[in-house]
Design a protein around this motif. Structure first.
Motif: not given
Length: 771
Positions: A730-734
């Motif tokens: 999720l942090l990668h996506v953000a």
């Protein structure tokens, strides 16, 4: 400490703020209270009551708030020592206001913090940033501005003489930001800091995706840029053999969606009859990207393509194919965790196939008893046909046999077979509530435990019930006093996206394609699935078999950007094997066009062991990634509000995404930034993106597939982004939504997923100074 190089005004500013801090800390120390000293509380409450009678209307709210807090402290008998505010970090902002009081000019200082502490006789006023009316001046006005606000129902006006943002940690003043000046305490003393390091700048127009108003209504000036980004390898992919399944892989911003849409346009251009727009389907991960793609395809001269989210498409198709589905409703409330995981498990692909075959075998004895060996042979010889076609073929054979066609028992057996074998809902409900059969099927996966099986059985048992009949209740009485429908949250008769996939797969197995009891059949000439990694293997199986035999399918995705770890696959080779399909699995795209080298290096670090073996090449350099640390969310809100207002002045058509891990964090910042009157700020809760200049404040689950000039990750802390596989994804996506510049905000300890060099502040801009 040495302060060489600072001006006399700057030295005076530092001395003034340090004196204010010492005064507040002294007053707080004098107000340390013991729980047993009830009389001290009483005296202080009486004192505040007297001050309330003597003070102006705009001070009433602050005094009442402080009285409320003291009354609460009086009741708190379980504390040895309590402070009205934290002496180590009592406030984060300082306002100096000039107004008129009783006909005379008055100058007063107001401090903004997390807790209120009011002592008007000593000139100390610390107000709570979250609810004090006067704090709005800090968030909405700049130094030197005239202000006009209403306090206690009265209009008040004046001038903001000074507006300073302060960093205080462990009782020590560490940073002062005032207007265009920033001073920071270092080991060698106070120094002047480059204000430009704390600006969003230079990224306007960096995001490739054009605002919606640039698409469709007039020629898209951005389209030539998008087309120019297709390198020779991508062009080969786009124009290769039109048959079969093509899987386009690549990291964030490598052009997967662009290639997939251009492939659809190319096929349409090459053979507009075979690949007519109405015969093509594009599946997107969310409503925002659906609306965007719906405008991009016409800009590519392809008009009329159906662009849907999977849930919307599947519900429409199911109701068209299965009349009994028309009284059922879709729910986007996901099932309980265990049920949800098993509905998406790849084991279901084979289990459904086995179940449909077993249902048909159960009629061997029924047909033998009804029509003897002749009917049984006719039934068994056609066992390789889908059951619907098999029944039609056997019925035609019976009609050609005089000895059988008028037999009552034969006709009854055929009618029974049609009723039982051609009811997708019966198969769905019977299979998924059979605990023993499910247990045997999922035994191949040791990670599946008993409570998950129980959760699935319970969920389907509830959903299989007919929805409650409310026809006897007046429509205006179906909503409670809380504003919710009486059936809010009920799952009887409701289907989620995973149920839809299972039911459509049953239809495909029984009818040999997308068919059903209604007699309709659906088959597309070409199908595109964007962000395919967020769909379950069963869902992708349904979509891959929704095209005409041999028809092209384009799957685009990146397993590193999974929003859910329950999709059932984490690499494409495993997916191809589980689907039992022949697919052209193309090499990963090699160049990242969206994000800068700085963003992509950090995003790859965050993935850790999940990162692909080969990293995409980054097309360009950009601004350094900044970790901005604060001691209080209110300070972070003020910093972001100032930055967004300044950006709006410099780059009026820039796009910004403020991305939180959860809706709760997004709401916290929304409340603060809204009070600060940040222009063009939008709160995105349900994919209602406008694709227009300004700032979108949302959570990471909403923003998949989109891109912005600037991205600010809200609360990139250990609390919200711990060391888990899901948090890594999720942090990668953000992070990879950023085309030019990325900020990470922390009001608590930073996420351990971030590199130590970034946390320690080496070569990056930092906001506060908490460690």
């Amino acid at each position: 400490m040495s302060e060489d190089g600072l001006t006399p005004d700057e030295l005076a500013l530092i001395a003034e703020e340090e004196a204010v801090l010492r005064q507040v800390q002294r007053r707080l120390a004098e107000h340390v209270v013991a729980p047993s000293a009830r009389s001290d509380f009483d005296r202080e409450l009486v004192n505040l009551r007297d001050q309330l009678a003597e003070s102006r209307a705009e001070d009433h709210a602050m005094l009442v708030e402080h009285m409320t807090r003291l009354a609460a402290l009086r009741r708190a008998q379980d504390r040895d020592v309590a402070f009205p505010a934290d002496p180590q970090n009592p406030y984060f902002a300082h306002l100096r206001l000039q107004d008129r009081h009783e006909g005379a000019v008055r100058v007063r200082d107001v401090l903004i913090g997390r807790r209120a502490f009011i002592d008007t006789r000593q000139g100390v006023q610390v107000v709570d940033w979250r609810n004090s009316p006067i704090s709005r001046i800090y968030y909405c006005y700049a130094e030197g501005d005239d202000y006009e606000e209403r306090f206690g129902g009265d209009a008040q006006s004046g001038v903001v003489l000074a507006r300073r943002t302060l960093t205080i940690s462990r009782g020590e003043l560490l940073r002062i930001r005032a207007a265009e000046r920033s001073l920071v305490r270092t080991a060698a003393g106070w120094v002047r800091e480059d204000v430009a390091r704390h600006q969003l700048a230079g990224g306007q127009g960096a995001a490739l995706r054009a605002p919606l108003d640039q698409l469709g209504g007039r020629p898209d000036t951005r389209l030539p840029e998008i087309t120019a980004l297709i390198d020779p390898e991508q062009f080969r992919i786009m124009t290769q053999d039109r048959s079969g399944i093509v899987i386009i892989r690549g990291g964030a911003g490598t052009g997967k969606t662009t290639i997939a849409l251009h492939r659809a346009a190319w096929l349409h251009f090459q053979d507009p009859r075979k690949f007519a727009a109405k015969k093509m389907l594009v599946i997107t991960p969310g409503e925002a990207l659906r609306r965007y793609v719906s405008r991009v395809l016409p800009a590519l001269d392809v008009h009329g393509v159906s662009v849907r989210t999977f849930a919307d498409w599947a519900m429409r198709v199911l109701k068209r194919l299965v009349p009994s589905a028309r009284h059922r409703q879709f729910t986007d409330d996901e099932a309980a965790m265990g049920a949800r995981r098993l509905k998406r498990h790849p084991v279901l692909i084979g289990l459904l196939e086995d179940t449909v075959r077993a249902e048909a075998r159960a009629f061997d004895d029924i047909f033998s008893e009804a029509g003897g060996r002749g009917l049984l042979d006719a039934w068994v010889r056609r066992r390789n046909l889908p059951v619907a076609q098999r029944l039609e073929a056997v019925t035609r054979w019976v009609d050609s046999e005089p000895a059988l066609r008028d037999g009552v028992r034969v006709r009854r057996a055929l009618e029974r077979a049609r009723e039982e074998l051609l009811d997708p809902f019966e198969t769905w409900a019977t299979l998924l509530t059979d605990r023993d059969r499910l247990g045997a099927a999922f035994a191949a996966d040791p990670s599946v435990v008993g409570w998950e099986l129980d959760s699935l059985v319970e969920a389907i048992s509830t959903q299989a019930d007919d929805p409650e009949d409310l026809s006897h209740i007046d429509a205006d009485r179906r909503v409670g006093i809380d504003g919710l429908h009486v059936n809010e949250g009920a799952r009887q008769g409701r289907l989620d996206a995973d149920d839809l996939a299972i039911l459509l797969r049953i239809c495909q197995l029984k009818w040999g394609g997308l068919g059903g009891p209604s007699g309709h059949r659906i088959a597309y000439s070409h199908l595109v699935v964007d962000e395919a990694q967020d769909l379950s293997p069963l869902t992708l199986k349904v979509l891959c078999e929704a095209v005409q035999p041999g028809g092209p399918v384009t799957l685009a995705g990146d397993t590193a950007q999974r929003l859910s770890l329950e999709t059932g696959f984490d690499d494409w080779e495993a997916l191809v094997k589980s689907l039992k399909i022949k697919a052209n699995l193309l090499p990963p795209l090699a160049i990242s066009y969206r994000s800068t080298r700085q963003v992509m290096e950090l995003a790859r670090h965050v993935l850790g062991p999940l990162a692909p073996d080969e990293a995409p090449r980054d097309a360009r350099d950009g601004a350094p990634v900044s970790l901005l640390r604060f001691d209080e969310v209110g300070e972070a809100v003020a910093f972001v509000a100032d930055a967004l207002k300044a950006l709006r002045m410099r780059e009026p058509v820039a796009t910004v995404a403020l991305v939180a891990r959860s809706p709760e964090v997004a709401e916290l910042y929304w409340d603060g930034l809204r009070r600060a009157d940040v222009p063009a700020l939008r709160r995105i809760r349900h994919q209602e993106f406008e694709f227009s200049p300004g700032a979108d404040l949302t959570d990471v689950f909403q923003i998949k597939g989109l891109e912005y000039d600037y991205v600010i990750v809200l609360e990139a802390t250990a609390e919200h982004w711990p060391t888990t596989l899901e948090a890594r994804h999720l942090l990668h996506v953000a992070m990879t939504r950023a085309a030019h510049q990325l900020w990470l905000l922390c009001a608590k300890a930073p996420s351990p997923l971030l590199p130590a060099a970034l946390i320690e502040g080496e070569g990056v801009a930092t906001g506060g100074a908490s460690d």
